[in-house]
Write a protein that holds these residues in place. Sequence first.
Motif, mmCIF file in Angstrom:
data_model
loop_
_atom_site.group_PDB
_atom_site.id
_atom_site.type_symbol
_atom_site.label_atom_id
_atom_site.label_comp_id
_atom_site.label_asym_id
_atom_site.label_seq_id
_atom_site.Cartn_x
_atom_site.Cartn_y
_atom_site.Cartn_z
ATOM 1 N N SER A 93 1.117 -0.891 0.004
ATOM 2 C CA SER A 93 0.027 -0.082 -0.216
ATOM 3 C C SER A 93 1.133 1.545 -0.217
ATOM 4 N N ARG A 94 2.544 1.700 0.289
ATOM 5 C CA ARG A 94 3.415 2.708 0.336
ATOM 6 C C ARG A 94 3.546 2.412 -0.467
ATOM 7 N N THR A 95 4.065 1.376 -0.975
ATOM 8 C CA THR A 95 4.694 1.185 -2.202
ATOM 9 C C THR A 95 4.205 1.261 -3.916
ATOM 10 N N PHE A 96 3.052 1.455 -4.330
ATOM 11 C CA PHE A 96 1.964 1.274 -5.359
ATOM 12 C C PHE A 96 2.448 -0.554 -5.921
ATOM 13 N N GLU A 97 2.825 -1.515 -5.107
ATOM 14 C CA GLU A 97 3.523 -2.243 -5.952
ATOM 15 C C GLU A 97 2.930 -3.540 -5.338
ATOM 16 N N PRO A 98 1.737 -4.264 -5.410
ATOM 17 C CA PRO A 98 1.015 -5.090 -4.916
ATOM 18 C C PRO A 98 1.875 -6.266 -5.603
ATOM 19 N N LEU A 99 1.522 -6.920 -6.411
ATOM 20 C CA LEU A 99 2.248 -7.834 -7.816
ATOM 21 C C LEU A 99 4.034 -8.199 -7.255
ATOM 22 N N ALA A 100 4.783 -7.426 -6.979
ATOM 23 C CA ALA A 100 6.008 -7.167 -6.192
ATOM 24 C C ALA A 100 6.081 -7.627 -4.804
ATOM 25 N N MET A 101 4.924 -7.011 -4.113
ATOM 26 C CA MET A 101 5.650 -7.739 -2.437
ATOM 27 C C MET A 101 4.379 -8.643 -2.124
ATOM 28 N N TYR A 102 3.427 -9.104 -2.837
ATOM 29 C CA TYR A 102 2.949 -10.011 -2.775
ATOM 30 C C TYR A 102 3.433 -11.580 -3.968
ATOM 31 N N SER A 103 3.358 -11.146 -4.243
ATOM 32 C CA SER A 103 5.090 -12.147 -5.352
ATOM 33 C C SER A 103 6.284 -12.559 -3.852
ATOM 34 N N GLU A 104 6.166 -11.869 -3.752
ATOM 35 C CA GLU A 104 7.544 -12.370 -2.885
ATOM 36 C C GLU A 104 7.370 -13.000 -1.374
ATOM 37 N N VAL A 105 6.001 -12.047 -1.223
ATOM 38 C CA VAL A 105 5.127 -12.763 0.429
ATOM 39 C C VAL A 105 5.232 -14.245 0.521
ATOM 40 N N ALA A 106 4.869 -14.500 -1.400
ATOM 41 C CA ALA A 106 4.437 -16.056 -1.632
ATOM 42 C C ALA A 106 5.434 -16.735 -1.943
ATOM 43 N N ILE A 107 6.492 -15.881 -1.865
ATOM 44 C CA ILE A 107 8.539 -16.592 -1.677
ATOM 45 C C ILE A 107 8.508 -16.939 -0.905
ATOM 46 N N ILE A 108 8.474 -16.054 -0.015
ATOM 47 C CA ILE A 108 8.331 -16.230 1.502
ATOM 48 C C ILE A 108 7.900 -17.407 2.198
ATOM 49 N N TYR A 109 6.772 -17.759 1.904
ATOM 50 C CA TYR A 109 6.006 -18.840 2.381
ATOM 51 C C TYR A 109 6.295 -20.264 1.717
ATOM 52 N N LEU A 110 6.606 -20.152 0.469
ATOM 53 C CA LEU A 110 7.096 -21.463 -0.362
ATOM 54 C C LEU A 110 8.191 -21.855 0.044
ATOM 55 N N VAL A 111 9.446 -21.530 0.862
ATOM 56 C CA VAL A 111 10.900 -20.966 0.897
ATOM 57 C C VAL A 111 10.453 -22.242 2.586
ATOM 58 N N ILE A 112 9.791 -21.428 3.409
ATOM 59 C CA ILE A 112 8.969 -22.427 4.377
ATOM 60 C C ILE A 112 8.343 -23.200 4.351
ATOM 61 N N PHE A 113 7.553 -23.443 3.672
ATOM 62 C CA PHE A 113 6.956 -24.798 2.888
ATOM 63 C C PHE A 113 8.682 -25.357 2.721
ATOM 64 N N THR A 114 8.901 -25.369 1.776
ATOM 65 C CA THR A 114 10.195 -26.250 0.790
ATOM 66 C C THR A 114 10.762 -26.854 2.142
ATOM 67 N N LEU A 115 11.184 -26.298 3.324
ATOM 68 C CA LEU A 115 12.502 -26.412 4.392
ATOM 69 C C LEU A 115 11.512 -27.829 5.039
ATOM 70 N N LEU A 116 10.065 -27.419 5.412
ATOM 71 C CA LEU A 116 9.241 -28.208 6.666
ATOM 72 C C LEU A 116 9.055 -29.285 6.163
ATOM 73 N N THR A 117 8.616 -29.512 4.528
ATOM 74 C CA THR A 117 7.872 -31.005 3.588
ATOM 75 C C THR A 117 9.538 -31.491 3.716
ATOM 76 N N ALA A 118 10.917 -30.526 3.875
ATOM 77 C CA ALA A 118 11.981 -31.535 3.451
ATOM 78 C C ALA A 118 12.297 -32.315 5.030
ATOM 79 N N ALA A 119 12.054 -31.515 5.831
ATOM 80 C CA ALA A 119 12.410 -32.140 7.471
ATOM 81 C C ALA A 119 11.468 -33.048 7.412
ATOM 82 N N GLN A 120 10.373 -33.209 7.385
ATOM 83 C CA GLN A 120 9.209 -34.474 7.483
ATOM 84 C C GLN A 120 9.902 -34.960 6.550
ATOM 85 N N SER A 121 9.977 -35.189 5.545
ATOM 86 C CA SER A 121 9.971 -36.395 4.699
ATOM 87 C C SER A 121 11.894 -37.213 5.594
ATOM 88 N N ALA A 122 12.524 -35.933 5.807
ATOM 89 C CA ALA A 122 13.495 -36.673 6.703
ATOM 90 C C ALA A 122 13.122 -37.577 8.123
#
Length: 224
Positions: free
Chosen positions: A181-210
């Motif tokens: 809302s401050r930068t008027f760049e919703p696509l960039a910011m929400y994409s970065e948020v999604a990437i962070i969630y994906l990183v967390i998901f990937t790490l947890l999935t690897a830990a779960q598999s192990a």
Amino acid sequence: MERYLNLWAESLPQLLGSTLAVTIPLSLISFAVALLVGIVSAGARTSRFAPVNWLAWVYIWVFRGTPLLVQLFIVFYGLPKVGIALDVWSAAIITMSLHTGAYVAETFRSAVAAIPRGQFEAAATLNFTRMQTLRHVVIPQAVRIALPNLGNNFIDLIKGTSLVSVISMVDLFQTGKQIASRTFEPLAMYSEVAIIYLVIFTLLTAAQSALEKYSNRYVRSNNA
């Protein structure tokens, strides 16, 4: 593209700060409480005492059958109308713990139900007490069976923390929303948020598999 990369680099420390200060602690605390709630509820669901069984069934039915978003609104905005006012952390932890606990309860109940009855009969022939049967027969096998679903429950809980923004909790998603809302760049910011969630998901999935491989090591060795 360079403008987006610069924006991502500038906003990353703030997003990671919210992740480490709010999203991850909220997830860990809520899941720890959910495990306790789930174990107690699963035990109640298998109880022969009808009122306890019924209460556990109602709890699981309500929290599995209604959206987490609605539950958050009821706890944070609705309960003050009857004199129960909670701060955002308490409301978020209570709601997410009860919501996830209902799924954990069904995970444990189904895991116990998957254990062959012969295991219980064998324990009885060895004169095991109820506690010994639970400790040496039921719990080790139930945990191994439930582990994949428990991992999924935890991952769903972390993704569900994005909803606490509706009660003004400044988590990862809310921080990204404020920056957008401050930068008027919703696509960039929400994409970065999604990437962070994906990183967390990937790490947890690897830990779960192990963890699953580690818990199954004796099963594989016994079948060899």
